[in-house]
Design a protein around this motif. Structure first.
Motif, PDB file in Angstrom:
ATOM      1  N   LEU A  52       0.852  -1.194   0.000  1.00  0.00           N
ATOM      2  CA  LEU A  52       0.000   0.000   0.000  1.00  0.00           C
ATOM      3  C   LEU A  52       0.880   1.234   0.000  1.00  0.00           C
ATOM      4  O   LEU A  52       1.899   1.261   0.696  1.00  0.00           O
ATOM      5  CB  LEU A  52      -0.884   0.023   1.258  1.00  0.00           C
ATOM      6  N   ASN A  53       0.482   2.233  -0.782  1.00  0.00           N
ATOM      7  CA  ASN A  53       1.259   3.469  -0.827  1.00  0.00           C
ATOM      8  C   ASN A  53       0.322   4.651  -0.586  1.00  0.00           C
ATOM      9  O   ASN A  53      -0.898   4.477  -0.479  1.00  0.00           O
ATOM     10  CB  ASN A  53       1.943   3.592  -2.184  1.00  0.00           C
ATOM     11  N   ILE A  54       0.906   5.839  -0.556  1.00  0.00           N
ATOM     12  CA  ILE A  54       0.074   7.026  -0.302  1.00  0.00           C
ATOM     13  C   ILE A  54      -1.052   7.112  -1.339  1.00  0.00           C
ATOM     14  O   ILE A  54      -0.828   6.917  -2.531  1.00  0.00           O
ATOM     15  CB  ILE A  54       0.931   8.312  -0.331  1.00  0.00           C
ATOM     16  N   GLY A  55      -2.254   7.374  -0.851  1.00  0.00           N
ATOM     17  CA  GLY A  55      -3.400   7.504  -1.736  1.00  0.00           C
ATOM     18  C   GLY A  55      -4.155   6.204  -1.953  1.00  0.00           C
ATOM     19  O   GLY A  55      -5.295   6.205  -2.414  1.00  0.00           O
ATOM     20  N   ASP A  56      -3.536   5.069  -1.614  1.00  0.00           N
ATOM     21  CA  ASP A  56      -4.208   3.780  -1.833  1.00  0.00           C
ATOM     22  C   ASP A  56      -5.353   3.593  -0.834  1.00  0.00           C
ATOM     23  O   ASP A  56      -5.278   4.057   0.312  1.00  0.00           O
ATOM     24  CB  ASP A  56      -3.216   2.627  -1.658  1.00  0.00           C
ATOM     25  N   ALA A  57      -6.351   2.881  -1.307  1.00  0.00           N
ATOM     26  CA  ALA A  57      -7.516   2.643  -0.455  1.00  0.00           C
ATOM     27  C   ALA A  57      -7.505   1.197   0.035  1.00  0.00           C
ATOM     28  O   ALA A  57      -7.017   0.304  -0.653  1.00  0.00           O
ATOM     29  CB  ALA A  57      -8.791   2.910  -1.241  1.00  0.00           C
ATOM     30  N   PHE A  58      -7.988   0.984   1.214  1.00  0.00           N
ATOM     31  CA  PHE A  58      -8.164  -0.379   1.718  1.00  0.00           C
ATOM     32  C   PHE A  58      -9.310  -0.392   2.712  1.00  0.00           C
ATOM     33  O   PHE A  58      -9.837   0.658   3.103  1.00  0.00           O
ATOM     34  CB  PHE A  58      -6.866  -0.919   2.322  1.00  0.00           C
ATOM     35  N   LYS A  59      -9.704  -1.609   3.079  1.00  0.00           N
ATOM     36  CA  LYS A  59     -10.887  -1.724   3.932  1.00  0.00           C
ATOM     37  C   LYS A  59     -10.479  -2.465   5.199  1.00  0.00           C
ATOM     38  O   LYS A  59      -9.737  -3.452   5.143  1.00  0.00           O
ATOM     39  CB  LYS A  59     -11.947  -2.538   3.184  1.00  0.00           C
ATOM     40  N   ILE A  60     -10.923  -1.957   6.354  1.00  0.00           N
ATOM     41  CA  ILE A  60     -10.616  -2.641   7.615  1.00  0.00           C
ATOM     42  C   ILE A  60     -11.897  -2.953   8.381  1.00  0.00           C
ATOM     43  O   ILE A  60     -12.917  -2.282   8.222  1.00  0.00           O
ATOM     44  CB  ILE A  60      -9.675  -1.813   8.529  1.00  0.00           C
ATOM     45  N   ASN A  61     -11.754  -3.993   9.200  1.00  0.00           N
ATOM     46  CA  ASN A  61     -12.848  -4.334  10.108  1.00  0.00           C
ATOM     47  C   ASN A  61     -12.428  -3.812  11.475  1.00  0.00           C
ATOM     48  O   ASN A  61     -11.567  -4.378  12.137  1.00  0.00           O
ATOM     49  CB  ASN A  61     -13.003  -5.860  10.128  1.00  0.00           C
ATOM     50  N   LEU A  62     -13.030  -2.661  11.867  1.00  0.00           N
ATOM     51  CA  LEU A  62     -12.630  -2.028  13.108  1.00  0.00           C
ATOM     52  C   LEU A  62     -13.623  -2.413  14.198  1.00  0.00           C
ATOM     53  O   LEU A  62     -14.762  -1.933  14.208  1.00  0.00           O
ATOM     54  CB  LEU A  62     -12.601  -0.504  12.910  1.00  0.00           C
ATOM     55  N   ALA A  63     -13.192  -3.327  15.071  1.00  0.00           N
ATOM     56  CA  ALA A  63     -14.044  -3.824  16.159  1.00  0.00           C
ATOM     57  C   ALA A  63     -15.417  -4.227  15.631  1.00  0.00           C
ATOM     58  O   ALA A  63     -16.473  -3.846  16.190  1.00  0.00           O
ATOM     59  CB  ALA A  63     -14.168  -2.778  17.255  1.00  0.00           C
ATOM     60  N   GLY A  64     -15.425  -4.927  14.510  1.00  0.00           N
ATOM     61  CA  GLY A  64     -16.683  -5.455  13.959  1.00  0.00           C
ATOM     62  C   GLY A  64     -17.329  -4.564  12.924  1.00  0.00           C
ATOM     63  O   GLY A  64     -18.283  -4.974  12.256  1.00  0.00           O
ATOM     64  N   VAL A  65     -16.831  -3.324  12.750  1.00  0.00           N
ATOM     65  CA  VAL A  65     -17.449  -2.395  11.783  1.00  0.00           C
ATOM     66  C   VAL A  65     -16.541  -2.257  10.567  1.00  0.00           C
ATOM     67  O   VAL A  65     -15.382  -1.850  10.703  1.00  0.00           O
ATOM     68  CB  VAL A  65     -17.663  -1.002  12.438  1.00  0.00           C
ATOM     69  N   PRO A  66     -17.032  -2.611   9.353  1.00  0.00           N
ATOM     70  CA  PRO A  66     -16.200  -2.446   8.158  1.00  0.00           C
ATOM     71  C   PRO A  66     -16.087  -0.967   7.772  1.00  0.00           C
ATOM     72  O   PRO A  66     -17.097  -0.267   7.754  1.00  0.00           O
ATOM     73  CB  PRO A  66     -16.955  -3.230   7.078  1.00  0.00           C
ATOM     74  N   LEU A  67     -14.846  -0.515   7.516  1.00  0.00           N
ATOM     75  CA  LEU A  67     -14.641   0.903   7.196  1.00  0.00           C
ATOM     76  C   LEU A  67     -13.702   1.045   6.009  1.00  0.00           C
ATOM     77  O   LEU A  67     -12.770   0.259   5.845  1.00  0.00           O
ATOM     78  CB  LEU A  67     -13.996   1.626   8.388  1.00  0.00           C
ATOM     79  N   GLU A  68     -13.989   2.062   5.170  1.00  0.00           N
ATOM     80  CA  GLU A  68     -13.086   2.370   4.052  1.00  0.00           C
ATOM     81  C   GLU A  68     -11.963   3.249   4.582  1.00  0.00           C
ATOM     82  O   GLU A  68     -12.226   4.184   5.351  1.00  0.00           O
ATOM     83  CB  GLU A  68     -13.839   3.150   2.961  1.00  0.00           C
ATOM     84  N   ALA A  69     -10.731   2.932   4.192  1.00  0.00           N
ATOM     85  CA  ALA A  69      -9.595   3.737   4.685  1.00  0.00           C
ATOM     86  C   ALA A  69      -8.726   4.182   3.525  1.00  0.00           C
ATOM     87  O   ALA A  69      -8.766   3.583   2.452  1.00  0.00           O
ATOM     88  CB  ALA A  69      -8.782   2.917   5.668  1.00  0.00           C
ATOM     89  N   ARG A  70      -7.940   5.262   3.760  1.00  0.00           N
ATOM     90  CA  ARG A  70      -7.040   5.770   2.712  1.00  0.00           C
ATOM     91  C   ARG A  70      -5.682   6.103   3.339  1.00  0.00           C
ATOM     92  O   ARG A  70      -5.628   6.711   4.414  1.00  0.00           O
ATOM     93  CB  ARG A  70      -7.641   7.038   2.095  1.00  0.00           C
ATOM     94  N   VAL A  71      -4.626   5.704   2.648  1.00  0.00           N
ATOM     95  CA  VAL A  71      -3.283   5.956   3.194  1.00  0.00           C
ATOM     96  C   VAL A  71      -2.904   7.415   2.915  1.00  0.00           C
ATOM     97  O   VAL A  71      -2.853   7.839   1.772  1.00  0.00           O
ATOM     98  CB  VAL A  71      -2.234   5.011   2.556  1.00  0.00           C
ATOM     99  N   ASP A  72      -2.635   8.168   4.009  1.00  0.00           N
ATOM    100  CA  ASP A  72      -2.255   9.580   3.847  1.00  0.00           C
ATOM    101  C   ASP A  72      -0.764   9.812   4.037  1.00  0.00           C
ATOM    102  O   ASP A  72      -0.224  10.791   3.541  1.00  0.00           O
ATOM    103  CB  ASP A  72      -3.024  10.437   4.857  1.00  0.00           C
ATOM    104  N   SER A  73      -0.098   8.919   4.807  1.00  0.00           N
ATOM    105  CA  SER A  73       1.347   9.103   5.013  1.00  0.00           C
ATOM    106  C   SER A  73       1.997   7.781   5.418  1.00  0.00           C
ATOM    107  O   SER A  73       1.309   6.843   5.827  1.00  0.00           O
ATOM    108  CB  SER A  73       1.616  10.151   6.100  1.00  0.00           C
ATOM    109  N   LEU A  74       3.314   7.765   5.284  1.00  0.00           N
ATOM    110  CA  LEU A  74       4.097   6.607   5.743  1.00  0.00           C
ATOM    111  C   LEU A  74       5.068   7.087   6.820  1.00  0.00           C
ATOM    112  O   LEU A  74       5.619   8.188   6.725  1.00  0.00           O
ATOM    113  CB  LEU A  74       4.877   5.981   4.588  1.00  0.00           C
TER     114      LEU A  74
END
Lengths: 836, 220
Positions: A612-634
């Motif tokens: 994953l690099n800056i700007g890439d999108a991924f999805k996480i399951n945060l304590a049971g809730v699916p959320l869309e995420a975006r990489v802003d920095s490394l």
């Protein structure tokens, strides 16, 4: 083929070559025995891990989860046909306890039930079963607490509940795991787990179902997944669980073996030199024999008989030495790591080792004879032998390749690793040779500034470099190996020595709730709270990773890359970068604005592993809730800072409502640490209070023991180096004797001669030491930087100075001691002995 | 200049007894004299040379150089004495293999801390016809050339006495003659005494006097 004359020569040569042969046979036998012992030691550990893999799991298979199991898991197990008596619930976690003397301590806690363990034996005194612990709140504790003076019947507080000590653990199924225990091990019944209050939200507990089943693992998994597809519930077979341990052991074993290989190789060079010099001393006699009619073949055969006899002796000695070493290994493991190793039956590897020893001895004795027999017979009638025969490149290559191949057979069949290692040795040897030669030449350029004795030494050093290089390379390599091991250990210990790192926190509180923070702050004024939450990756750049997760059970979990995708992560939220971190990509931790996704910052090595690099999108399951995420920095993270560090940091503005709990961290003075730990455990019994200092100490002790094992081999390497040195001195003795004789007859006083000898060896070993020290600094700093990712802690300057000066001085003293007879004698005596 | 008085050398051989190598020798060596020492093998020639040169010590008797007894000096004092007064040419050349011809010739001067050692060494190498070989190592020189370097090394420090042990023993006749001529020329130029141990009657004949040894005694 073996005629009367050959036998006559063989009998006459036996006594005169006795000393070098003893050296030769002894060191090769010892070296190969050490290698085979290592191999057998490793086999015993592997067997312990493999044979006891069921004992390690204590069951046929294990179902695990980082959160408490839902009821349906147990129901499904029953529905699959398992009896309740074949299912055991187990929960492991690191927690804090109050001991009977009211002091706090970090402990390895285990809550179990039923027929635990299905495999292996749990021996306690008095003998108890787990179900006996259900009658009242009682615990069984490991014998380290008995050693501290605690008695049966005394109370231990775990979280909110007081437990009575019912028995001491004498033996438990997971003996190997105890090596890594960070505190006393304590077990109690599952039914009291909830009452301790330690495994609520935010705890770091591992939940298991241990299952006894006759079903094939694959069949079981398939049936299980039909009812429980949830990714966080994982199944593991005993074989899988032992794989990782085996891998660590194999790597350690390979490393130790290769260090020994290096030492043995150096030793072989030394022994070759000793035997060769002995043969050259006998050269005039052999030439005379050839003059009077003995053929080259007869002389060669007589020496080969000698080699065969030595080889047979070597084989026998190797067998005996190895059997002795082997018998000591189990005791050593028990003493150093408190591990009882499995016995292995008489191994054919011993016969194999004996054969290898015999072959190595034979090869080391064969080639010097070939070389010496190349001297033309006409030399016999000349009073000074000018002819210096050399083995052809092909012969030298055959000799070293032969010995190396034999040793490699013993060390490992891991050709890839062996090739890399030997390649590294060859490269380092070439660099040592180059730097050594350059250093000597540079010194030689300024020879006019040195005294007469030093000039003689420099001439000898530079102009007979072909002989000097073996010394420089072997001493340099030995120093490189030794110092690298010492410096790596030093860097690691410095890194984890919390008492020396005044900025690093040394007390941690796990599972802190929002409402507890204020009260904890009253006790710990400098406490910092870090919000944490559990999460899993669901997809990367639109690509679902469910498939990978399901493969998990089929063995892909051993693949680190896949495990990175499927494991559970602990995340934090904040808005700023923290101490010990640096932005490696991106201008700010998070982009400004109000997007519809969760803005995140990734640790740079994590980002490259999950691609994953800056700007890439991924999805996480945060304590049971699916959320869309975006990489802003490394971020670049100092993982050794002992602060709570994270692969993934969430923007706190984007996850306001998520159920975070907190990890508290504080730096406490060592004198206050026990009192504060006790007060916190008493005031907040449901929290896990971890004493980072004692864990660091435990890791440091383990490192020390490992360093000791590695250093022992390093000392073997030094011994090999001494052999090389003695071999070289003996080989040069004739030349030195001639030099001493000439200088004496020309009118040089003894101090001048001693000085010239001392300078020669000081220059030579100083160059070798200096290059060895410099290269070890480079190698260790590279390993720290790129492999361990820790800052390189250079050892105190004085220690390097001591090594750089003490070793050359010591080696020079040995050289002078060896030459002392020549120095004491009259010049006429020296002239006579150099002529004879 | 060199006086040998009542000199004997006895070697003990294990438990079996004593071997008298030199027996009650008395003679003198005059300044600038060439003395040839001859005799069959085992007659004690080389032992006598070693004792005269202070490389070994007699069992009985004295070696006096300008009335100073060498036996009164310890090992290091004898070394100093040799450096200042004596030099050697050996049968097997005995050049330092790690030094060039020039450096080998410089060696005695270096021992005496002579600052102009290089210039003097170069000059004498030129004198023995090896100026162009000055920077060569011994293994790059022929046997004859090596012995000429050894002769140059022996004369460079202007010794009072030069001891030569079978100087042509390892050389062919042509090279041997060249070395002998060189020894003769340099001896007369420098005025040194020359004591030569030899089997070769032709070499012995070159001397001003000959000392014949047999079984450790002077027979002629």
């Amino acid at each position: 083929m073996i005629d009367r004359a050959t036998l006559f020569l063989y009998k006459k040569n036996r006594p005169v070559t006795l000393l070098p042969r003893i050296l030769l046979i002894g060191s090769i036998a010892l070296g190969i025995s050490a290698l085979v012992t290592l191999k057998n030691f490793s086999k015993r550990i592997e067997k312990t891990v493999l044979q006891d893999s069921k004992k390690l799991l204590t069951a046929d298979l294990r179902i695990s989860s980082r959160r408490p199991f839902e009821e349906k898991v147990y129901s499904h197990l029953l529905k699959m046909g398992n009896q309740s008596s074949d299912i055991v619930r187990q929960t492991d976690f690191i927690g804090s306890i109050i001991l009977p003397d009211s002091t706090g301590s970090t402990a390895m806690l285990r809550a179990v039930e039923g027929n635990y363990p299905f495999y292996g034996e749990l021996k306690t005194s008095p003998q108890l079963k787990i179900e006996d612990l259900s009658q009242e709140a009682s615990v069984i504790v490991d014998k380290s607490l008995r050693a501290k003076g605690f008695k049966l019947g005394e109370k231990i507080r775990i979280g909110l509940l007081d437990f009575k000590i019912s028995a001491f653990i004498e033996e438990e199924p997971q003996a190997l795991a105890t090596v890594f225990a960070v505190g006393p091990r304590i077990a109690f019944h599952q039914k009291y787990l909830e009452s301790t209050g330690l495994t609520g939200v935010g705890s770091r507990a591992f939940h298991y179902y241990l299952v006894r089943t006759a079903k094939d693992f694959a069949v079981f998994r398939e049936e299980f997944r039909k009812g429980i597809p949830e990714p966080h519930v994982r199944i593991r077979s005993p074989e899988r669980s032992s794989n990782q341990s085996q891998r660590i052991i194999q790597n350690l074993n390979s490393f130790l073996s290769l260090v020994a290989l290096c030492a043995l190789f150096l030793g072989a060079i030394g022994i070759f030199s000793v035997y060769r010099s002995q043969l050259y001393q006998r050269l005039p006699y052999d030439l005379t024999l050839r003059c009077i009619g003995f053929s080259k073949k007869q002389i060669l055969r007589s020496y080969l008989l000698l080699a065969a006899e030595s080889a047979a002796l070597g084989g026998l000695l190797g067998y005996c030495a190895g059997a002795f070493l082997e018998s000591k290994v189990a005791d050593l493991a028990q003493k150093m790591f408190e591990v009882t190793l499995s016995e292995i039956p008489f191994s054919s590897s011993w016969l194999f080792a004996s054969a290898i020893t015999a072959s190595s001895v034979f090869i080391s004795m064969y080639f010097p004879v070939i070389e010496v027999l190349k001297v033309p017979v006409t030399e016999a009638i000349r009073s000074s032998q000018n002819s210096t025969p050399k083995l052809s490149r092909k012969e030298v290559f055959s000799m070293f390749a032969g010995i190396l191949l034999l040793i490699l057979f013993v060390v490992s069949f891991d050709w890839k690793m062996a090739t890399v290692f030997l390649g590294a040795i060859a490269s380092i040897a070439l660099i040592l040779n180059y730097l050594g030669q350059q250093g000597a030449s540079t010194l030689h350029k300024f020879k006019d500034k040195f005294s007469f004795s030093a000039r003689i030494a420099l001439n000898s050093l530079v102009r007979s470099w072909s002989k000097t290089r073996y010394f420089v390379i072997s001493v340099g390599l030995s120093i490189l190996v030794l110092l690298s091991v010492l410096m790596l250990g030093y860097s690691l210990r410095t890194q984890i020595d919390l008492s020396q790192r005044i900025e690093a926190p040394n007390l941690f509180l796990l599972g802190v709730q929002e409402q507890q923070r204020e009260k904890i702050s009253e006790l710990l004024s400098n406490v910092e709270f870090t919000p944490v939450i559990q999460a899993r990756l669901l997809s990367l750049k639109g690509e679902d990773i469910i498939e990978d997760r399901l493969e998990d059970d089929q063995g892909v979990e051993d693949d680190d890359e896949k495990r990175f995708l499927t494991r559970e992560y602990t995340l934090t939220k904040r808005s700023r970068i923290q101490k010990g971190e640096k932005l490696s990509k991106g201008d700010t931790l998070f982009a400004k604005g109000n997007p519809n996704v969760v803005r995140v910052s990734l640790e740079e090595s994590f980002s490259s592993r999950v691609n994953l690099n800056i700007g890439d999108a991924f999805k996480i399951n945060l304590a049971g809730v699916p959320l869309e995420a975006r990489v802003d920095s490394l971020r670049k993270v100092d993982w050794w800072s002992f602060r709570p560090n994270f692969f993934i940091v969430l923007n706190e503005e984007d996850v306001g409502g998520a159920p975070f709990n907190f990890v508290g961290s504080a730096r406490v003075s060592q004198s206050e640490l026990p009192t504060l730990q006790t007060r916190l455990q008493k005031g907040f019994p449901e929290l896990s209070v971890i004493d980072g200092e004692s864990i660091a100490l435990k890791v440091s002790t383990l490192l020390d023991r490992l360093s000791f094992a590695i250093l022992s081999l390093g000392l073997f390497s030094i011994a090999a180096c001494v052999l090389v040195f003695v071999g070289m001195l003996l080989a040069r003795q004739r030349e030195k004797l001639s030099q001493i004789a000439l200088l004496k007859s020309l009118g040089a006083r003894s101090p001048v001669i001693i000085k010239s000898l001392a300078y020669e060896y000081i220059f030579m070993s100083f160059i070798a030491t200096l290059v060895g020290v410099a290269m070890s600094l480079i190698v260790v700093s590279l390993v720290c930087l790129f492999a361990l990712k820790i800052p390189f802690a250079p050892p105190p300057f004085w220690s390097l100075l001591v090594v750089s000066f003490a070793l050359p001085t010591l080696l020079s003293l040995i050289a002078i001691l060896l030459a002392r007879n020549s120095l004491r004698s009259t010049p006429a005596d020296v002239l006579r002995s150099s002529d004879s | 200049m060199l006086e040998i008085k009542n000199l004997s050398k006895v070697f003990t051989q294990g438990d079996s007894g004593r071997l008298t190598v030199l027996d009650q020798l008395n003679f003198q060596v005059k300044p600038a004299q060439w003395l040839s020492v001859t005799g069959p093998s085992g007659s004690g020639k080389s032992t006598l040379l070693a004792i005269m040169a202070g490389l070994d010590i007699p069992t009985i008797g004295e070696v006096l150089f300008n009335n100073q007894a060498l036996s009164g000096l310890n090992e290091d004092e004898r070394a100093d004495f040799r450096a200042k007064n004596f030099s050697f040419v050996f049968q097997s050349f005995r050049l330092m293999p790690t030094m060039t011809a020039l450096e080998n010739v410089q060696l005695p001067l270096e021992l005496l801390n002579q600052e102009d050692s290089q210039e003097r060494a170069k000059a004498i190498l030129e004198r023995v016809g090896l100026a162009d070989r000055a920077l060569h190592f011994p293994n790059e020189l022929s046997g004859g050339e090596q012995q000429r370097v050894a002769v140059a090394r022996a004369f460079v420090s202007r010794p009072k006495i030069l001891f030569a042990d079978e100087p042509t023993g390892n050389l062919d006749s042509k090279s041997g003659s060249k070395v002998l001529q060189l020894l003769k020329d340099l001896q007369s130029e420098e005025g040194s005494s020359l004591i030569v141990v030899t089997h070769d009657p032709q070499v012995a004949e070159l001397g001003d006097a000959t000392l014949k040894l047999k079984d450790g005694k002077i027979v002629d």
